[in-house]
Write a protein that holds these residues in place. Sequence first.
Motif, PDB file in Angstrom:
ATOM      1  N   GLN A  13      -4.561   6.139   5.522  1.00 37.88           N
ATOM      2  CA  GLN A  13      -5.729   5.389   5.086  1.00 37.88           C
ATOM      3  C   GLN A  13      -6.404   4.741   6.281  1.00 37.88           C
ATOM      4  O   GLN A  13      -5.740   4.301   7.219  1.00 37.88           O
ATOM      5  CB  GLN A  13      -5.331   4.322   4.072  1.00 37.88           C
ATOM      6  N   GLN A  14      -7.710   4.672   6.233  1.00 40.79           N
ATOM      7  CA  GLN A  14      -8.484   4.058   7.295  1.00 40.79           C
ATOM      8  C   GLN A  14      -9.004   2.711   6.817  1.00 40.79           C
ATOM      9  O   GLN A  14      -9.389   2.563   5.663  1.00 40.79           O
ATOM     10  CB  GLN A  14      -9.658   4.955   7.697  1.00 40.79           C
ATOM     11  N   PHE A  15      -9.019   1.736   7.707  1.00 40.09           N
ATOM     12  CA  PHE A  15      -9.484   0.394   7.383  1.00 40.09           C
ATOM     13  C   PHE A  15     -10.503  -0.028   8.424  1.00 40.09           C
ATOM     14  O   PHE A  15     -10.317   0.220   9.611  1.00 40.09           O
ATOM     15  CB  PHE A  15      -8.314  -0.585   7.341  1.00 40.09           C
ATOM     16  N   GLY A  16     -11.556  -0.691   7.960  1.00 40.94           N
ATOM     17  CA  GLY A  16     -12.624  -1.104   8.857  1.00 40.94           C
ATOM     18  C   GLY A  16     -12.362  -2.399   9.588  1.00 40.94           C
ATOM     19  O   GLY A  16     -13.012  -2.696  10.586  1.00 40.94           O
ATOM     20  N   GLU A  20      -9.569  -6.200   5.804  1.00 43.01           N
ATOM     21  CA  GLU A  20      -9.477  -5.115   4.826  1.00 43.01           C
ATOM     22  C   GLU A  20      -8.038  -4.595   4.751  1.00 43.01           C
ATOM     23  O   GLU A  20      -7.500  -4.363   3.665  1.00 43.01           O
ATOM     24  CB  GLU A  20     -10.431  -3.985   5.217  1.00 43.01           C
ATOM     25  N   PHE A  21      -7.411  -4.429   5.902  1.00 42.45           N
ATOM     26  CA  PHE A  21      -6.020  -3.998   5.922  1.00 42.45           C
ATOM     27  C   PHE A  21      -5.122  -5.051   5.287  1.00 42.45           C
ATOM     28  O   PHE A  21      -4.176  -4.719   4.568  1.00 42.45           O
ATOM     29  CB  PHE A  21      -5.551  -3.711   7.355  1.00 42.45           C
ATOM     30  N   TRP A  22      -5.403  -6.323   5.516  1.00 46.72           N
ATOM     31  CA  TRP A  22      -4.606  -7.408   4.969  1.00 46.72           C
ATOM     32  C   TRP A  22      -4.549  -7.321   3.442  1.00 46.72           C
ATOM     33  O   TRP A  22      -3.489  -7.491   2.843  1.00 46.72           O
ATOM     34  CB  TRP A  22      -5.153  -8.747   5.443  1.00 46.72           C
ATOM     35  N   GLY A  23      -5.682  -7.045   2.814  1.00 49.89           N
ATOM     36  CA  GLY A  23      -5.694  -6.887   1.356  1.00 49.89           C
ATOM     37  C   GLY A  23      -4.809  -5.735   0.916  1.00 49.89           C
ATOM     38  O   GLY A  23      -4.055  -5.838  -0.065  1.00 49.89           O
ATOM     39  N   PHE A  24      -4.875  -4.625   1.635  1.00 50.95           N
ATOM     40  CA  PHE A  24      -4.006  -3.477   1.343  1.00 50.95           C
ATOM     41  C   PHE A  24      -2.546  -3.860   1.558  1.00 50.95           C
ATOM     42  O   PHE A  24      -1.680  -3.562   0.730  1.00 50.95           O
ATOM     43  CB  PHE A  24      -4.385  -2.293   2.235  1.00 50.95           C
ATOM     44  N   TYR A  25      -2.269  -4.517   2.674  1.00 51.65           N
ATOM     45  CA  TYR A  25      -0.902  -4.916   3.006  1.00 51.65           C
ATOM     46  C   TYR A  25      -0.312  -5.763   1.880  1.00 51.65           C
ATOM     47  O   TYR A  25       0.817  -5.523   1.437  1.00 51.65           O
ATOM     48  CB  TYR A  25      -0.902  -5.686   4.323  1.00 51.65           C
ATOM     49  N   LEU A  26      -1.056  -6.749   1.423  1.00 51.57           N
ATOM     50  CA  LEU A  26      -0.564  -7.591   0.330  1.00 51.57           C
ATOM     51  C   LEU A  26      -0.315  -6.781  -0.938  1.00 51.57           C
ATOM     52  O   LEU A  26       0.655  -7.023  -1.649  1.00 51.57           O
ATOM     53  CB  LEU A  26      -1.543  -8.721   0.035  1.00 51.57           C
ATOM     54  N   PRO A  84       6.364   2.258   3.474  1.00 49.01           N
ATOM     55  CA  PRO A  84       5.989   1.135   4.339  1.00 49.01           C
ATOM     56  C   PRO A  84       4.672   1.388   5.079  1.00 49.01           C
ATOM     57  O   PRO A  84       4.456   2.470   5.624  1.00 49.01           O
ATOM     58  CB  PRO A  84       7.154   1.043   5.327  1.00 49.01           C
ATOM     59  N   ALA A  85       3.820   0.385   5.095  1.00 41.18           N
ATOM     60  CA  ALA A  85       2.535   0.488   5.803  1.00 41.18           C
ATOM     61  C   ALA A  85       2.754   0.658   7.301  1.00 41.18           C
ATOM     62  O   ALA A  85       1.885   1.173   8.009  1.00 41.18           O
ATOM     63  CB  ALA A  85       1.681  -0.749   5.524  1.00 41.18           C
ATOM     64  N   THR A  86       3.910   0.266   7.783  1.00 42.52           N
ATOM     65  CA  THR A  86       4.253   0.394   9.204  1.00 42.52           C
ATOM     66  C   THR A  86       4.139   1.837   9.681  1.00 42.52           C
ATOM     67  O   THR A  86       3.789   2.090  10.830  1.00 42.52           O
ATOM     68  CB  THR A  86       5.702  -0.090   9.447  1.00 42.52           C
ATOM     69  N   PHE A  87       4.426   2.784   8.807  1.00 41.55           N
ATOM     70  CA  PHE A  87       4.401   4.188   9.200  1.00 41.55           C
ATOM     71  C   PHE A  87       3.000   4.635   9.622  1.00 41.55           C
ATOM     72  O   PHE A  87       2.860   5.457  10.512  1.00 41.55           O
ATOM     73  CB  PHE A  87       4.902   5.080   8.068  1.00 41.55           C
ATOM     74  N   GLY A  88       1.977   4.091   8.993  1.00 44.23           N
ATOM     75  CA  GLY A  88       0.619   4.495   9.334  1.00 44.23           C
ATOM     76  C   GLY A  88      -0.128   3.506  10.214  1.00 44.23           C
ATOM     77  O   GLY A  88      -1.085   3.865  10.892  1.00 44.23           O
ATOM     78  N   HIS A  89       0.292   2.253  10.172  1.00 36.36           N
ATOM     79  CA  HIS A  89      -0.421   1.181  10.876  1.00 36.36           C
ATOM     80  C   HIS A  89       0.582   0.187  11.456  1.00 36.36           C
ATOM     81  O   HIS A  89       0.688  -0.944  10.984  1.00 36.36           O
ATOM     82  CB  HIS A  89      -1.375   0.470   9.912  1.00 36.36           C
TER      83      HIS A  89
END
Length: 132
Positions: A13-16, A20-26, A84-89
């Motif tokens: 996934q791409q985040f601007g 924006e990533f923080w919302g996804f992370y949560l 885990p989001a760590t894998f992509g970001h």
Amino acid sequence: MGMSGGEASGKRQQFGSMEEFWGFYLSQHSKPGTRRWHFLGTLASLACAVLAAATGRAAILLAAPVLGYGMAWYSHFFVEGNRPATFGHPVWSFICDYRMVVLILTGRIDAELARFRIRPTSDVAATSAHQD
């Protein structure tokens, strides 16, 4: 165990922005158990760093990522049921993990989840899946 969003299809996934990533992370940490495992892993890794500094034994630092990531990844695979989001970001995930820990320590995590309209979900399904 389900994957979430664009990660289920194997696409990153791409985040601007970081916000924006923080919302996804949560959203990937909606279950209290997931956040607890992250919190414990982060504290354990910080304890390793402090212990290494206090004793001068740098080898202790090797345990920091094992404990920190190990506990966090366990929570994603066995509690939250996502990847885990760590894998992509990895960098943004690392920063967001500490942000989440600060919010937990200051008692503001529920307000932040509410701000993104993330409703804390129950850990019941994950708990029942681990019963013998």
